[in-house]
Design a protein around this motif. Structure first.
Motif, PDB file in Angstrom:
ATOM      1  N   PRO A 308       0.845  -1.189   0.000  1.00 21.24           N
ATOM      2  CA  PRO A 308       0.000   0.000   0.000  1.00 21.24           C
ATOM      3  C   PRO A 308       0.889   1.250   0.000  1.00 21.24           C
ATOM      4  N   ARG A 309       0.367   2.376  -0.474  1.00 20.97           N
ATOM      5  CA  ARG A 309       1.193   3.589  -0.420  1.00 20.97           C
ATOM      6  C   ARG A 309       1.085   4.167   0.990  1.00 20.97           C
ATOM      7  N   ASN A 310       1.910   3.616   1.874  1.00 21.32           N
ATOM      8  CA  ASN A 310       1.793   3.898   3.307  1.00 21.32           C
ATOM      9  C   ASN A 310       3.077   4.462   3.877  1.00 21.32           C
ATOM     10  N   GLY A 311       3.981   4.897   3.010  1.00 17.21           N
ATOM     11  CA  GLY A 311       5.244   5.445   3.494  1.00 17.21           C
ATOM     12  C   GLY A 311       6.417   4.498   3.300  1.00 17.21           C
ATOM     13  N   ASP A 312       6.126   3.221   3.031  1.00 12.51           N
ATOM     14  CA  ASP A 312       7.196   2.246   2.799  1.00 12.51           C
ATOM     15  C   ASP A 312       7.923   2.526   1.492  1.00 12.51           C
ATOM     16  N   VAL A 313       9.203   2.151   1.459  1.00  9.90           N
ATOM     17  CA  VAL A 313       9.971   2.237   0.215  1.00  9.90           C
ATOM     18  C   VAL A 313      10.215   0.817  -0.294  1.00  9.90           C
ATOM     19  N   PRO A 314      10.437   0.648  -1.616  1.00 13.70           N
ATOM     20  CA  PRO A 314      10.555  -0.711  -2.162  1.00 13.70           C
ATOM     21  C   PRO A 314      11.780  -1.488  -1.695  1.00 13.70           C
ATOM     22  N   PHE A 315      12.906  -0.819  -1.490  1.00 11.33           N
ATOM     23  CA  PHE A 315      14.077  -1.564  -0.999  1.00 11.33           C
ATOM     24  C   PHE A 315      15.037  -0.611  -0.295  1.00 11.33           C
ATOM     25  N   THR A 316      15.896  -1.189   0.557  1.00 13.34           N
ATOM     26  CA  THR A 316      17.006  -0.424   1.139  1.00 13.34           C
ATOM     27  C   THR A 316      18.266  -1.281   1.041  1.00 13.34           C
ATOM     28  N   HIS A 317      19.401  -0.623   0.884  1.00  8.82           N
ATOM     29  CA  HIS A 317      20.678  -1.343   0.738  1.00  8.82           C
ATOM     30  C   HIS A 317      21.798  -0.353   1.061  1.00  8.82           C
ATOM     31  N   ALA A 318      22.557  -0.650   2.096  1.00  8.69           N
ATOM     32  CA  ALA A 318      23.591   0.292   2.558  1.00  8.69           C
ATOM     33  C   ALA A 318      24.957   0.000   1.963  1.00  8.69           C
ATOM     34  N   ASN A 319      25.622   1.066   1.539  1.00  2.00           N
ATOM     35  CA  ASN A 319      27.063   1.016   1.313  1.00  2.00           C
ATOM     36  C   ASN A 319      27.681   1.580   2.602  1.00  2.00           C
ATOM     37  N   VAL A 320      28.529   0.798   3.281  1.00  9.42           N
ATOM     38  CA  VAL A 320      29.056   1.252   4.580  1.00  9.42           C
ATOM     39  C   VAL A 320      30.561   1.538   4.530  1.00  9.42           C
ATOM     40  N   THR A 321      31.076   1.769   3.324  1.00 11.94           N
ATOM     41  CA  THR A 321      32.513   2.024   3.158  1.00 11.94           C
ATOM     42  C   THR A 321      33.015   3.152   4.063  1.00 11.94           C
ATOM     43  N   LEU A 322      32.216   4.202   4.157  1.00  8.11           N
ATOM     44  CA  LEU A 322      32.652   5.380   4.915  1.00  8.11           C
ATOM     45  C   LEU A 322      32.781   5.059   6.414  1.00  8.11           C
ATOM     46  N   ALA A 323      31.788   4.368   6.958  1.00  2.00           N
ATOM     47  CA  ALA A 323      31.828   4.016   8.389  1.00  2.00           C
ATOM     48  C   ALA A 323      32.964   3.029   8.658  1.00  2.00           C
ATOM     49  N   TYR A 324      33.260   2.180   7.693  1.00  2.00           N
ATOM     50  CA  TYR A 324      34.378   1.236   7.838  1.00  2.00           C
ATOM     51  C   TYR A 324      35.700   1.995   7.874  1.00  2.00           C
ATOM     52  N   LYS A 325      35.823   2.943   6.949  1.00  2.00           N
ATOM     53  CA  LYS A 325      37.056   3.728   6.854  1.00  2.00           C
ATOM     54  C   LYS A 325      37.268   4.555   8.130  1.00  2.00           C
ATOM     55  N   ASP A 326      36.217   5.184   8.634  1.00  2.00           N
ATOM     56  CA  ASP A 326      36.385   6.132   9.741  1.00  2.00           C
ATOM     57  C   ASP A 326      36.377   5.488  11.124  1.00  2.00           C
ATOM     58  N   PHE A 327      35.630   4.395  11.303  1.00  2.00           N
ATOM     59  CA  PHE A 327      35.681   3.764  12.631  1.00  2.00           C
ATOM     60  C   PHE A 327      35.527   2.237  12.569  1.00  2.00           C
ATOM     61  N   GLY A 328      35.942   1.663  11.459  1.00  2.00           N
ATOM     62  CA  GLY A 328      36.048   0.204  11.386  1.00  2.00           C
ATOM     63  C   GLY A 328      34.720  -0.543  11.447  1.00  2.00           C
ATOM     64  N   TYR A 329      33.617   0.133  11.093  1.00  2.00           N
ATOM     65  CA  TYR A 329      32.305  -0.524  11.156  1.00  2.00           C
ATOM     66  C   TYR A 329      32.219  -1.669  10.143  1.00  2.00           C
ATOM     67  N   LYS A 330      31.911  -2.851  10.637  1.00  2.00           N
ATOM     68  CA  LYS A 330      31.823  -4.016   9.760  1.00  2.00           C
ATOM     69  C   LYS A 330      30.733  -4.941  10.295  1.00  2.00           C
TER      70      LYS A 330
END
Ligand code: NAD
Ligand code: UGA
Length: 368
Positions: A308-330
């Motif tokens: 339904p058109r209820n605010g949902d989006v069709p997909f999400t997908h994160a690129n986390v390169t920046l967080a990995y580079k700056d504080f090792g997020y993995k």
């Protein structure tokens, strides 16, 4: 106030070495996990939460009980109470704020739009006003959201991708938070780090989220709706396990620079950062359901419907390169292992009685 006496007489939120962190939304899902992790590694923590009833407050009380076993004190109050906030900063010279309090949930924004404006915009501004006036000025790490990417079709999402097509009022208020942060950084030299979390799940989770109420409904033999897009594609989320998100929050706090202060005292530009904290591996909702069926040993009654058109989006997908580079997020937890831990907690918490219900499990149409 009763909290003042307790806080003044305890060394808990104050630290000579290490951080002194005000965690807002501390009895929320992510806030309770982060508070425990900070405390366990020796930082000082004081929580703030208004215990609102968006979902069953008894779950928030249970989280509070857990926190109090670890000597974490929670002040019950609202972000919009500026006298209370000012008083908190008078009593404790916080070095950091981990700001997680918000009206969360995407679909509920259609039922109660004003609650998003009150907490996510007015409440955030109120907190920033108090932080800007505090001495020392704390560094602030706050929760933004993957929802700011809205209808963006880049795959995966990177921090510089467009965020000008929010699909819900919730997303719009989170995006507004990022713009507001920019102004407080620019004018007052506040150090600000925004974290775009991607559909976070795990033990002590939120009953209004799909993985949680799917578990409840599957156990109770009730039908569940699985969304597909109008072009029959599967709706997918980059479901991210809570422990990975907690590590990201601590990494952001650890690398946050001090606020520089405003006006003539300004020593240079203060830090302003935004990071994706996702799992980098989107999973269709249908797959989420089949993992749950396997873990619960029960088949779901599935209704596959067009989203339904209820605010949902069709997909999400994160690129986390920046967080990995700056504080090792993995991120290290895949959906099946994370859901296994969630189901174990769920069964233990609810005593595996399919009839024992929990309030606040909203669906798209607002029924529960
Ligand atoms: P949650 O609802 O469990 O926690 C939020 C807490 O803030 C609640 O305990 C609530 O009582 C408190 N709160 C709300 N408004 C308040 C106010 N005006 N004053 C004081 N306290 C208030 O949600 P969560 O999943 O732990 O989310 C934490 C943060 O992360 C939120 O900002 C949310 O928007 C954001 N976020 C969450 C997810 C997710 O998947 N869980 C994803 C993206 C972003
Ligand atoms: C979640 C949180 O609820 C938001 O607070 C947060 O900001 C957001 O993540 C984020 O990442 O920024 P959402 O992804 O909508 O939002 O999480 P759920 O409500 O658990 O929904 C997960 C998926 O299940 C979505 O794809 C949704 O479309 C789908 N869904 C939901 C169904 O298929 N059926 C339903 O009945 C409900």
């Amino acid at each position: 106030a009763s909290w003042e006496k307790q806080v003044r007489h305890s060394s808990t939120p104050r630290r000579l070495n290490g951080f002194s962190v005000l965690v807002t939304g501390a009895v929320g899902f992510i806030g309770s996990h982060c508070s425990l992790a900070l405390k366990k590694r020796g930082d000082g923590v004081l929580g703030l939460d208004n215990f609102n009833d968006y979902y069953d407050p008894s779950l928030k009380r249970a989280r509070q009980n857990l926190l109090s076993k670890h000597q974490i004190f929670i002040v019950e109050g609202d972000l919009n109470d500026d006298a209370l906030l000012t008083k908190l900063f008078d009593v404790v010279p916080f070095t950091h704020i981990l700001h997680l309090a918000a009206q969360a949930g995407v679909r509920y924004a259609m039922q109660n739009p004003q609650s998003y404006v009150r907490s996510n915009i007015a409440g955030f501004v109120n907190l920033l006003e108090v932080a800007k006036a505090a001495n020392p000025q704390p560094a602030i790490v706050w929760a933004s959201s993957s929802s700011v990417y809205g209808l963006n079709t880049e795959n995966p999402f990177s921090e510089r991708d467009r965020t000008d097509q929010p699909a819900s009022l919730y997303a719009a208020t989170k995006k507004a938070g990022e713009e507001i942060a920019h102004t407080y950084n620019h004018i007052y030299g506040l150090s600000l780090t925004g974290l775009r979390f991607f559909t976070v799940y795990g033990p002590w989770g939120r009953p209004d989220m799909a993985y949680f109420f799917f578990t409840k409904d599957i156990l109770q033999g009730k039908p569940i709706d699985i969304y597909k897009t109008s072009d029959q594609k599967e709706v997918a989320r980059d479901f991210t396990y809570i422990d990975d998100v907690v590590k990201g929050c601590l990494g952001a706090l650890d690398t946050a620079e001090k606020s520089t202060g405003s006006g003539g005292k300004k020593k240079g530009p203060a830090q302003l950062r935004v990071y994706n904290l996702g799992n980098t591996s989107p999973v269709p909702v249908g797959r989420l359901v089949s993992i749950l069926e396997g873990l619960l040993g029960t088949k779901a009654k599935k209704h596959v419907i067009t989203m339904p058109r209820n605010g949902d989006v069709p997909f999400t997908h994160a690129n986390v390169t920046l967080a990995y580079k700056d504080f090792g997020y993995k991120p290290t937890t895949d959906l099946a292992s994370g859901l296994r831990k969630f189901v174990k907690w769920y069964v233990n918490y609810f005593g595996m009685e399919p009839t024992k219900s929990i309030k606040g499990t909203q669906r798209a149409d607002g029924s529960s």
